[in-house]
Design an enzyme around this catalytic site. Structure first.
Site, PDB file in Angstrom:
ATOM      1  N   ARG A  20      30.320  39.909  32.390  1.00 14.60           N
ATOM      2  CA  ARG A  20      30.516  40.464  33.746  1.00 14.60           C
ATOM      3  C   ARG A  20      30.058  41.906  33.832  1.00 14.60           C
ATOM      4  NH1 ARG A  20      36.346  39.388  35.387  1.00 14.60           N
ATOM      5  NH2 ARG A  20      35.674  40.359  37.331  1.00 14.60           N
ATOM      6  N   ASP A  71      33.937  46.041  39.360  1.00 13.48           N
ATOM      7  CA  ASP A  71      32.556  46.544  39.309  1.00 13.48           C
ATOM      8  C   ASP A  71      32.521  47.958  39.900  1.00 13.48           C
ATOM      9  OD1 ASP A  71      32.256  44.380  42.041  1.00 13.48           O
ATOM     10  OD2 ASP A  71      31.967  46.543  42.250  1.00 13.48           O
ATOM     11  N   HIS A 122      42.811  47.301  39.700  1.00 12.90           N
ATOM     12  CA  HIS A 122      42.786  46.341  38.590  1.00 12.90           C
ATOM     13  C   HIS A 122      41.875  46.784  37.460  1.00 12.90           C
ATOM     14  CE1 HIS A 122      44.312  42.979  41.452  1.00 12.90           C
ATOM     15  NE2 HIS A 122      45.270  43.740  40.984  1.00 12.90           N
ATOM     16  N   TYR A 180      34.137  39.572  29.519  1.00 10.83           N
ATOM     17  CA  TYR A 180      33.914  40.869  30.179  1.00 10.83           C
ATOM     18  C   TYR A 180      32.543  41.460  29.867  1.00 10.83           C
ATOM     19  CZ  TYR A 180      38.494  40.478  32.052  1.00 10.83           C
ATOM     20  OH  TYR A 180      39.562  40.015  32.782  1.00 10.83           O
ATOM     21  N   CYS A 210      37.060  52.712  18.026  1.00 13.25           N
ATOM     22  CA  CYS A 210      37.427  53.711  19.034  1.00 13.25           C
ATOM     23  C   CYS A 210      36.723  55.034  18.688  1.00 13.25           C
ATOM     24  CB  CYS A 210      38.946  53.909  19.026  1.00 13.25           C
ATOM     25  SG  CYS A 210      39.500  55.314  20.013  1.00 13.25           S
ATOM     26  N   LEU A 234      34.776  35.878  54.730  1.00 21.95           N
ATOM     27  CA  LEU A 234      33.864  34.757  55.047  1.00 21.95           C
ATOM     28  C   LEU A 234      34.614  33.660  55.784  1.00 21.95           C
ATOM     29  CD1 LEU A 234      30.908  33.911  54.531  1.00 21.95           C
ATOM     30  CD2 LEU A 234      31.685  32.728  52.467  1.00 21.95           C
ATOM     31  N   GLU A 235      35.905  33.528  55.427  1.00 19.84           N
ATOM     32  CA  GLU A 235      36.734  32.467  56.039  1.00 19.84           C
ATOM     33  C   GLU A 235      38.172  32.948  56.032  1.00 19.84           C
ATOM     34  OE1 GLU A 235      35.851  29.569  53.079  1.00 19.84           O
ATOM     35  OE2 GLU A 235      36.867  30.787  51.574  1.00 19.84           O
ATOM     36  N   CYS A 285      41.856  52.194  24.127  1.00 18.67           N
ATOM     37  CA  CYS A 285      42.226  51.978  22.722  1.00 18.67           C
ATOM     38  C   CYS A 285      43.717  51.639  22.634  1.00 18.67           C
ATOM     39  CB  CYS A 285      41.930  53.237  21.904  1.00 18.67           C
ATOM     40  SG  CYS A 285      42.398  53.058  20.158  1.00 18.67           S
TER      41      CYS A 285
HETATM   42  C1  BV8 Z   1      51.934  41.772  38.518  1.00 12.84           C
HETATM   43  C2  BV8 Z   1      41.142  41.918  37.218  1.00 12.84           C
HETATM   44  C3  BV8 Z   1      54.095  42.631  38.083  1.00 12.84           C
HETATM   45  C4  BV8 Z   1      40.747  40.951  36.168  1.00 12.84           C
HETATM   46  C5  BV8 Z   1      42.660  40.577  38.535  1.00 12.84           C
HETATM   47  C6  BV8 Z   1      53.464  34.460  36.785  1.00 12.84           C
HETATM   48  C7  BV8 Z   1      53.372  35.321  35.701  1.00 12.84           C
HETATM   49  C8  BV8 Z   1      52.949  36.638  35.833  1.00 12.84           C
HETATM   50  C9  BV8 Z   1      52.598  37.115  37.081  1.00 12.84           C
HETATM   51  C10 BV8 Z   1      52.667  36.239  38.144  1.00 12.84           C
HETATM   52  C11 BV8 Z   1      53.096  34.939  38.035  1.00 12.84           C
HETATM   53  N1  BV8 Z   1      53.066  34.347  39.264  1.00 12.84           N
HETATM   54  C12 BV8 Z   1      52.592  35.242  40.173  1.00 12.84           C
HETATM   55  C13 BV8 Z   1      52.369  36.390  39.496  1.00 12.84           C
HETATM   56  C14 BV8 Z   1      51.861  37.603  40.029  1.00 12.84           C
HETATM   57  C15 BV8 Z   1      50.352  37.581  39.757  1.00 12.84           C
HETATM   58  C16 BV8 Z   1      49.732  36.730  40.850  1.00 12.84           C
HETATM   59  O1  BV8 Z   1      49.688  37.157  41.993  1.00 12.84           O
HETATM   60  N2  BV8 Z   1      49.248  35.533  40.456  1.00 12.84           N
HETATM   61  C17 BV8 Z   1      48.608  34.654  41.422  1.00 12.84           C
HETATM   62  C18 BV8 Z   1      47.531  33.818  40.712  1.00 12.84           C
HETATM   63  C19 BV8 Z   1      49.685  33.778  42.062  1.00 12.84           C
HETATM   64  N3  BV8 Z   1      49.935  38.950  39.817  1.00 12.84           N
HETATM   65  C20 BV8 Z   1      49.897  39.664  38.692  1.00 12.84           C
HETATM   66  O2  BV8 Z   1      50.075  39.230  37.574  1.00 12.84           O
HETATM   67  C21 BV8 Z   1      49.629  41.153  38.918  1.00 12.84           C
HETATM   68  N4  BV8 Z   1      50.637  41.898  38.225  1.00 12.84           N
HETATM   69  O3  BV8 Z   1      52.374  40.975  39.329  1.00 12.84           O
HETATM   70  O4  BV8 Z   1      52.714  42.619  37.750  1.00 12.84           O
HETATM   71  C22 BV8 Z   1      54.385  43.852  38.870  1.00 12.84           C
HETATM   72  C23 BV8 Z   1      53.695  44.086  40.057  1.00 12.84           C
HETATM   73  C24 BV8 Z   1      54.012  45.226  40.804  1.00 12.84           C
HETATM   74  C25 BV8 Z   1      54.977  46.108  40.350  1.00 12.84           C
HETATM   75  C26 BV8 Z   1      55.646  45.873  39.149  1.00 12.84           C
HETATM   76  C27 BV8 Z   1      55.355  44.737  38.411  1.00 12.84           C
HETATM   77  C28 BV8 Z   1      48.299  41.574  38.339  1.00 12.84           C
HETATM   78  C29 BV8 Z   1      47.187  40.759  38.966  1.00 12.84           C
HETATM   79  C30 BV8 Z   1      45.855  41.354  38.545  1.00 12.84           C
HETATM   80  C31 BV8 Z   1      44.989  40.313  37.857  1.00 12.84           C
HETATM   81  N5  BV8 Z   1      43.646  40.858  37.706  1.00 12.84           N
HETATM   82  N6  BV8 Z   1      41.459  41.158  38.415  1.00 12.84           N
HETATM   83  C32 BV8 Z   1      39.300  40.570  36.292  1.00 12.84           C
HETATM   84  O5  BV8 Z   1      38.636  40.943  37.283  1.00 12.84           O
HETATM   85  O6  BV8 Z   1      38.852  39.876  35.378  1.00 12.84           O
HETATM   86  S1  BV8 Z   1      42.944  39.523  39.815  1.00 12.84           S
HETATM   87  C33 BV8 Z   1      41.506  39.100  40.629  1.00 12.84           C
HETATM   88  O7  BV8 Z   1      41.793  38.009  41.503  1.00 12.84           O
HETATM   89  C34 BV8 Z   1      41.010  40.144  41.601  1.00 12.84           C
HETATM   90  O8  BV8 Z   1      41.100  41.430  41.082  1.00 12.84           O
HETATM   91  C35 BV8 Z   1      41.831  39.968  42.818  1.00 12.84           C
HETATM   92  O9  BV8 Z   1      43.003  40.754  42.796  1.00 12.84           O
HETATM   93  C36 BV8 Z   1      42.280  38.541  42.713  1.00 12.84           C
HETATM   94  C37 BV8 Z   1      41.805  37.731  43.896  1.00 12.84           C
HETATM   95  O10 BV8 Z   1      40.439  37.771  43.877  1.00 12.84           O
HETATM   96  P1  BV8 Z   1      39.616  38.137  45.216  1.00 12.84           P
HETATM   97  O11 BV8 Z   1      39.070  39.495  45.022  1.00 12.84           O
HETATM   98  O12 BV8 Z   1      40.397  37.877  46.445  1.00 12.84           O
HETATM   99  O13 BV8 Z   1      38.464  37.067  45.062  1.00 12.84           O
HETATM  100  P2  BV8 Z   1      38.567  35.506  45.398  1.00 12.84           P
HETATM  101  O14 BV8 Z   1      37.440  34.827  44.679  1.00 12.84           O
HETATM  102  O15 BV8 Z   1      39.961  35.008  45.212  1.00 12.84           O
HETATM  103  O16 BV8 Z   1      38.268  35.485  46.962  1.00 12.84           O
HETATM  104  C38 BV8 Z   1      37.021  35.949  47.429  1.00 12.84           C
HETATM  105  C39 BV8 Z   1      37.107  35.968  48.935  1.00 12.84           C
HETATM  106  O17 BV8 Z   1      35.886  36.507  49.439  1.00 12.84           O
HETATM  107  C40 BV8 Z   1      37.278  34.584  49.527  1.00 12.84           C
HETATM  108  O18 BV8 Z   1      38.294  34.635  50.515  1.00 12.84           O
HETATM  109  C41 BV8 Z   1      35.905  34.293  50.151  1.00 12.84           C
HETATM  110  O19 BV8 Z   1      36.044  33.555  51.349  1.00 12.84           O
HETATM  111  C42 BV8 Z   1      35.399  35.675  50.454  1.00 12.84           C
HETATM  112  N7  BV8 Z   1      33.940  35.786  50.413  1.00 12.84           N
HETATM  113  C43 BV8 Z   1      33.075  35.139  49.580  1.00 12.84           C
HETATM  114  N8  BV8 Z   1      31.818  35.517  49.864  1.00 12.84           N
HETATM  115  C44 BV8 Z   1      31.892  36.419  50.885  1.00 12.84           C
HETATM  116  C45 BV8 Z   1      33.239  36.596  51.231  1.00 12.84           C
HETATM  117  N9  BV8 Z   1      33.646  37.411  52.217  1.00 12.84           N
HETATM  118  C46 BV8 Z   1      32.677  38.095  52.875  1.00 12.84           C
HETATM  119  N10 BV8 Z   1      31.361  37.988  52.596  1.00 12.84           N
HETATM  120  C47 BV8 Z   1      30.934  37.164  51.616  1.00 12.84           C
HETATM  121  N11 BV8 Z   1      29.609  37.048  51.358  1.00 12.84           N
END
Ligand code: BV8
Length: 235
Positions: free
Chosen positions: A64, A99, A114, A61, A141, A209-210, A122
């Site tokens: 980032r 960000d 997120h 972090y 803290c 993007l896609e 803390c």
């Molecule tokens: C939850 C902060 C319960 C961190 C992030 C097993 C165990 C535990 C949980 C789970 C599990 N299985 C599934 C889950 C749920 C899990 C989940 O969904 N997992 C996935 C992997 C299957 N989710 C969770 O754990 C969430 N919590 O479920 O709690 C609950 C929920 C509700 C109510 C009660 C209880 C918490 C998830 C949060 C994790 N933290 N971020 C950090 O930043 O370090 S996630 C992080 O990845 C992002 O924040 C975002 O949410 C996620 C996806 O990222 P994107 O932003 O979409 O980026 P990505 O690279 O994937 O895609 C980029 C896109 O942009 C692409 O499509 C690309 O084509 C496009 N692009 C690229 N360039 C361009 C562009 N578009 C336009 N122009 C460009 N130039």
């Protein structure tokens, strides 16, 4: 945007910040597409990873936070800020990004579901501080002076996203839902379009993007670079 909407909700993901130079999670970014120094993001962004190796997670972090500080908002961020300032209806951004490029472009109606790189929490007293400095296991803290109790104020995998009740109210009232720069792979954010679709009068649009994992759920799809397609869509 030809017709008039009352409540525009905009979900953004890492793709909107890509052209500001910030790596996405799953693209073939500079670090090989979602891999950070050999670690999958899903392995670093978890409470267990922090327990096991807090220094590794702090360094992830810190890197980032520095990158975000050096980045500038791009035309997509500015177009959304202009929309909020000028559009007669409500405009609400829900960002998955940690960000502060939306704020720096001028957006105010903004929910960071997120968390935020600039905030630390803390684990001893619960206070939340804003700081651009690096965090380590030696940082104290400012509120309770406990050393080593601070963690990034970031929602990790397995943790509950922030402000979900507020988000659900916006989604229920929404008549235009824009999903910008997200792969639609992480829940609950990837399921927001399903909530909006319960209103048959709401329009759902993917700008990416896609095609994302959820592309079939959107009535309109516009593909290209965010800094090009977002200004032309919202202006
Ligand atoms: C939850 C902060 C319960 C961190 C992030 C097993 C165990 C535990 C949980 C789970 C599990 N299985 C599934 C889950 C749920 C899990 C989940 O969904 N997992 C996935 C992997 C299957 N989710 C969770 O754990 C969430 N919590 O479920 O709690 C609950 C929920 C509700 C109510 C009660 C209880 C918490 C998830 C949060 C994790 N933290 N971020 C950090 O930043 O370090 S996630 C992080 O990845 C992002 O924040 C975002 O949410 C996620 C996806 O990222 P994107 O932003 O979409 O980026 P990505 O690279 O994937 O895609 C980029 C896109 O942009 C692409 O499509 C690309 O084509 C496009 N692009 C690229 N360039 C361009 C562009 N578009 C336009 N122009 C460009 N130039």
């Amino acid at each position: 945007m030809g017709e008039r909407f009352d409540h525009i909700v905009i979900l953004t993901g890492a793709g909107i910040s890509a052209e500001s130079g910030l790596d996405t999670f799953r693209d073939k970014g500079r670090d090989g597409g979602g891999i950070w120094s050999g670690h999958a993001v899903e392995d670093v962004a978890t409470p267990d990873a922090f327990r096991r190796n807090p220094t590794l997670v702090h360094n992830f972090y810190n890197m980032r936070r520095r990158a975000a500080r050096a980045a500038e908002p791009n035309d997509a961020h500015h177009a959304l800020a202009r929309l909020e300032a000028c559009y007669p209806g409500d405009v609400q951004i829900i960002t998955q990004n940690v960000d502060d490029l939306h704020e720096r472009a001028g957006s105010r109606n903004l929910i960071h579901m997120h968390g935020e790189l600039r905030k630390r929490r803390c684990t001893a007293c619960g206070s939340i501080e804003i700081s651009d400095s690096d965090l380590s296991v030696h940082t104290s803290c400012a509120a309770c002076l406990t050393q080593g109790s601070l963690r990034p104020h970031i929602v990790w995998f397995g943790e509950i996203p922030l402000d979900l009740a507020d988000i659900t109210r916006h989604l229920d009232a929404c008549d235009l839902f824009l999903s910008i720069g997200t792969s639609g792979t992480v829940y609950p954010a990837a399921g927001f379009v399903d909530i909006v679709r319960q209103n048959p009068d709401a329009l759902t649009v993917e700008l990416n993007l896609e095609p994302s994992a959820g592309e079939t759920k959107f009535q309109q799809k516009i593909y290209g670079k965010a800094r090009e397609i977002v200004p032309s869509y919202v202006n």
